[in-house]
Scaffold this active site. Sequence first.
Site, PDB file in Angstrom:
ATOM      1  N   TRP A  41      -6.922   2.500  21.356  1.00  0.00           N
ATOM      2  CA  TRP A  41      -5.932   3.091  22.270  1.00  0.00           C
ATOM      3  C   TRP A  41      -6.539   3.345  23.651  1.00  0.00           C
ATOM      4  CZ3 TRP A  41      -5.499   8.773  23.419  1.00  0.00           C
ATOM      5  CH2 TRP A  41      -6.689   9.439  23.154  1.00  0.00           C
ATOM      6  N   ASP A  42      -7.868   3.225  23.755  1.00  0.00           N
ATOM      7  CA  ASP A  42      -8.555   3.365  25.049  1.00  0.00           C
ATOM      8  C   ASP A  42      -7.847   2.519  26.106  1.00  0.00           C
ATOM      9  OD1 ASP A  42     -10.254   3.871  22.840  1.00  0.00           O
ATOM     10  OD2 ASP A  42     -12.050   3.597  24.038  1.00  0.00           O
ATOM     11  N   GLU A  92     -10.493  13.251  16.499  1.00  0.00           N
ATOM     12  CA  GLU A  92     -10.874  12.686  15.195  1.00  0.00           C
ATOM     13  C   GLU A  92     -11.579  13.706  14.298  1.00  0.00           C
ATOM     14  OE1 GLU A  92     -13.088   9.106  15.961  1.00  0.00           O
ATOM     15  OE2 GLU A  92     -11.279   8.018  16.534  1.00  0.00           O
ATOM     16  N   LYS A 147     -13.076  17.236  18.629  1.00  0.00           N
ATOM     17  CA  LYS A 147     -13.996  16.192  19.093  1.00  0.00           C
ATOM     18  C   LYS A 147     -13.706  15.829  20.543  1.00  0.00           C
ATOM     19  CE  LYS A 147     -15.515  11.452  18.108  1.00  0.00           C
ATOM     20  NZ  LYS A 147     -15.167  10.165  17.506  1.00  0.00           N
ATOM     21  N   GLN A 148     -12.419  15.714  20.857  1.00  0.00           N
ATOM     22  CA  GLN A 148     -12.029  15.220  22.184  1.00  0.00           C
ATOM     23  C   GLN A 148     -10.658  15.772  22.544  1.00  0.00           C
ATOM     24  OE1 GLN A 148     -11.838  11.482  19.713  1.00  0.00           O
ATOM     25  NE2 GLN A 148     -10.944  10.751  21.631  1.00  0.00           N
TER      26      GLN A 148
HETATM   27  C1  BGC Z   1     -13.053   8.106  19.916  1.00  0.00           C
HETATM   28  C2  BGC Z   1     -11.773   7.304  19.919  1.00  0.00           C
HETATM   29  C3  BGC Z   1     -11.989   6.057  20.750  1.00  0.00           C
HETATM   30  C4  BGC Z   1     -13.174   5.267  20.238  1.00  0.00           C
HETATM   31  C5  BGC Z   1     -13.489   4.064  21.089  1.00  0.00           C
HETATM   32  C6  BGC Z   1     -14.175   7.248  19.396  1.00  0.00           C
HETATM   33  O1  BGC Z   1     -15.374   7.972  19.461  1.00  0.00           O
HETATM   34  O2  BGC Z   1     -12.932   9.257  19.116  1.00  0.00           O
HETATM   35  O3  BGC Z   1     -10.743   8.078  20.480  1.00  0.00           O
HETATM   36  O4  BGC Z   1     -10.846   5.280  20.711  1.00  0.00           O
HETATM   37  O5  BGC Z   1     -14.302   6.104  20.226  1.00  0.00           O
HETATM   38  O6  BGC Z   1     -13.815   4.439  22.387  1.00  0.00           O
END
Ligand code: BGC
Length: 785
Positions: free
Chosen positions: A361-362, A488, A592-593
């Site tokens: 989804w980035d 996540e 996490k984010q």
């Molecule tokens: C993140 C995801 C991201 C992926 C690729 C993961 O560490 O939690 O949101 O899509 O990295 O960048």
Amino acid sequence: MITNRTYAVEPWSVRETALSLDLLAQSESVFALSNGHVGWRGNLDEGEPHGLPGSYLNGVHELHPLPYAEAGYGNPESGQTVINVTNGKLLRLLVDDEPFDLRYGRLHSHERVLDLRRGVLERSCEWTSPAGTTIRVRSTRLVSLTQRAIAAVEYRIEPVDSRTRVVIQSELVANESLPDPDGDPRAAKALQSPLEPEEHAARGLRLRLVHCTRRSGLRVAVAADHVVDGPEHTTTAAESDADVARLTITSVLAPGQSLRVQKTVAHGWSGARSRPAMSDQVEAALAAAAHGGWEGLVDEQRAYLDDFWARADVEVHGDEEIQQAVRFALFHVLQAGARAEQRALPAKGLTGSGYDGHAFWDTEMFVLPVLTYTEPTAVAEALRWRQDTLPAARDRAAQLGLEGAAFPWRTIDGSEGSAYWPAGTAAFHVGADIAHAVVRYTAATGDTGFERDTGLELLVETARLWRSLGHHDHHGVFHIDGVTGPDEYSAVVDDNTYTNLMARANLLAAADVCERHPDRAELLGVDDEEAAAWRDAAESVHIPYDEEAGVHEQHSGFTRHQRWDFAGTRADQYPLLLHFPYFDLYRKQVVKQADLVLAMYTCGRWFDDTCDEEQLARNFAYYEPLTVRDSSLSACCQAVVAAQTGHLRLAYDYAAEAALMDLADLEHNTRDGLHIASLAGTWMALVAGFGGTRREGESLSFAPRLPEKFSRLAFRLQFRGRCVRVEVAADKATYTLLDGEPLTIRHHGVPVPLDDATPVTLAVPEPKRRPTPEQPPHRVPNSSR
Ligand code: BGC
């Protein structure tokens, strides 16, 4: 500020003035060149020493089984991994009778410069061989932004003080041996020898290799042509074998003489075209490139980038490091997307094999926002790729017992490439992210052709997914249970606010687009009832709120969970995913984010309509001490909302973290490839954060405010055929319509007509002062750590 800088701080280039073998893999990512179709890591011309050899063709991958200890219905069983394709960069050099290898002899100087305006990587060095011969080597490399199949190198060698016999071996090499991955699950599964030879040829100054991947059945053709310019007795000989094609150039150079080789390499791949067709394709690409020659390629590259920078440049005054970083970021984001043309944009672009070369989804939530306002054609192409993958997404939805399309969490070819894991398998938000990108692109460009042909189908199929994934309870409230949001460290949760708000926007946009194009909607079987059901679900979607804490919940029940033991977590235990079991992360309050905080940005309209500024500030303050930023996607989102809620110093620190992620290797994994989303996030932090830029329907609004470190920030946006320049100083902002029809924008809520090219200057109000929220111990933004 960050101290471990390897590169000189310059506004338009990234310069490395000494070679450090320990940092080779990292610099190979930083110096990677790509056009979105071909990617060459910044490996040394002679191939060795290397950190990770890397030549990539967007979409070329191999399949591998995804084994499970326990079988489960619907578990993806085949994974995909990007492969290192035939390496066309190689120019090995023998000096008298010794190989030019920087691990031996004496290196007097070594400099590499990535020139962001010319789009070339330049290298110059002076070296004395163990036997005492001193030479100078200079090379210039590019991956063409105008001729999609082409990459090229100009290589020049001259002796310093004695007559020297030199042999250059210009090669194409397939199935290079790769170092073992280091056990980090985010690095790639190195597939050894993935290419089966099909054809090899060497004639005159031309070389060609054709291979096919074993399981995925993709044919890869690479050909090279050369121009050799040396003293009269210079000789050449070409030969080829299954995995190597070589042009050997031999000469004897007196001091003052030089040998120059221009090598042009053409690449192509296909899952359908025959071997002769692929050979012809790369030969034709070489012929086209030969037309303008090396100078032509260099000039075209410059012209392409001049045009890009005129539309996209961001100027930062008062902070040279961020100035360099944002241009570096824009350059790599452009490289990732410019010529991808209906292919995925991987999380690492084509700069390394990290994350197995998968796209996430980035793309839609981080990379496409930048490209929408700077290089919009690349956005349409990226979304057409999603449309091309709709059959796989429909199959996946059907397999899961759902309607519409379930887009993969991670993929190269459109099918799900993630083995079952809760954070990926249930991350359905990717569908709404794609829908969001469709709406953003069509609103920012007015491209109705795209909306009819591509946008509508994507919106309809993703809306169908939400309608079948969610349900109305007995009060009529719409819930989406058992999903994973961006964070996540929580998984398979009920009513993730980000997901619900994004799904809401997706459902409404689908209903709206069907009203605008009823003929197209009918072709997809959408009737009034279905569109009304989408609107019903959207209007009644549940958004969890904790009355006691006075904050929106990341998901239902989140704020009731036990807090993570932050005080008992050591600095070296981050990222948590490598030190603690997921089940424990899932049941605690630890983020996490950015998740709820990201929703406040991407679904800002809903928050503006339903709550006040204090609510936003409370939400931000609640999630800050819980957010550990174990993903590089977080800092930029936090920068945007920190700036919005008046925490300008904190926003600056987050912006700097996003900006320097790779230039300062903040997460110690730049070796695997660049963090393209974080690079894109640099633009987001500056333009959406300090510029306060938001799209409002078919117009733009701005609420700029600068951090103390910046004396001025200026940026340009492409918007519906216009080019708008925004320049922000500490106390005022100036808007200029550089090109296009009049537009009424908003400045801190006040409508401002931009009728012509006359700049309009307005005062910037002071932000409301609030105590700065704290981060978990050891997790303050990296730039001030
Ligand atoms: C993140 C995801 C991201 C992926 C690729 C993961 O560490 O939690 O949101 O899509 O990295 O960048």
